[in-house]
Design a protein around this motif. Structure first.
Motif, short mmCIF file in Angstrom:
data_model
loop_
_atom_site.label_atom_id
_atom_site.label_comp_id
_atom_site.label_asym_id
_atom_site.label_seq_id
_atom_site.Cartn_x
_atom_site.Cartn_y
_atom_site.Cartn_z
N LYS A 38 0.89 -1.19 -0.09
CA LYS A 38 -0.04 -0.16 -0.07
C LYS A 38 0.92 1.09 0.20
O LYS A 38 0.38 2.08 -0.67
CB LYS A 38 -0.87 -0.01 1.28
N ASN B 195 1.14 3.90 -3.16
CA ASN B 195 0.91 5.50 -2.78
C ASN B 195 1.94 6.26 -3.60
O ASN B 195 1.68 7.42 -4.26
CB ASN B 195 0.87 5.61 -1.49
N LYS C 280 1.78 6.04 -7.33
CA LYS C 280 0.63 7.24 -7.72
C LYS C 280 1.31 8.51 -7.83
O LYS C 280 0.76 9.46 -8.67
CB LYS C 280 -0.55 7.26 -6.91
#
Length: 148
Positions: free
Chosen positions: A45, A49, A52
């Protein structure tokens, strides 16, 4: 002061900065997770992130993994902290959970506002000027800090 999530992100970026090269070499999440002792789902996760936000790049498949999306010299601690913990880290009041400006604009700065503003400014400068490249260059003899 930093969240564990943010510390994990910094450690993972140092690891990738040290072991992935600019030639497009990617490192698999299981290897990173094992070497840094960070649970794989949680690390996934965090890394997604950062993908992104274009700090990292990722490739799927058997030879896939993660690599830096920018030069080490272009990734500052400030950017990492802002992405993971938010800019509130650099703005929040020491006593309240809100930015100091919230109280200051109402004419009611907190009792430590003036002193802490100076500290916060120095922290902001330190985090802005400290890049991944600088950390990696200064790591000689301290590799155990990220459990490589």
């Amino acid at each position: 002061m930093l969240s564990n999530t943010c510390k994990y992100a910094i450690r993972a970026l140092i690891y990738l900065g040290k072991f992935s090269d600019g030639e497009g070499t990617k490192i698999g999440i299981k290897k990173i997770s094992n070497d840094l002792s960070i649970p794989t789902p949680f690390l996934g996760k965090i890394l997604q992130n950062l993908v992104k936000q274009k700090v990292l790049v990722s490739t799927k498949g058997p030879n896939g993994g993660f690599g830096l999306g920018k030069e080490k010299s272009e990734i500052s601690l400030y950017e990492i902290v802002s992405i993971i913990d938010g800019e509130d880290f650099f703005k929040n009041c020491l006593i309240s959970m809100e930015p100091c400006s919230t109280h200051h604009e109402q004419g009611q700065p907190c009792p430590v506002h003036k002193s802490f503003s100076e500290v916060r400014e120095k922290l902001s400068i330190f985090y802005s000027e400290t890049t991944l490249e600088r950390i990696i260059d200064d790591m000689a003899g301290h590799e155990d800090l990220i459990k490589m």
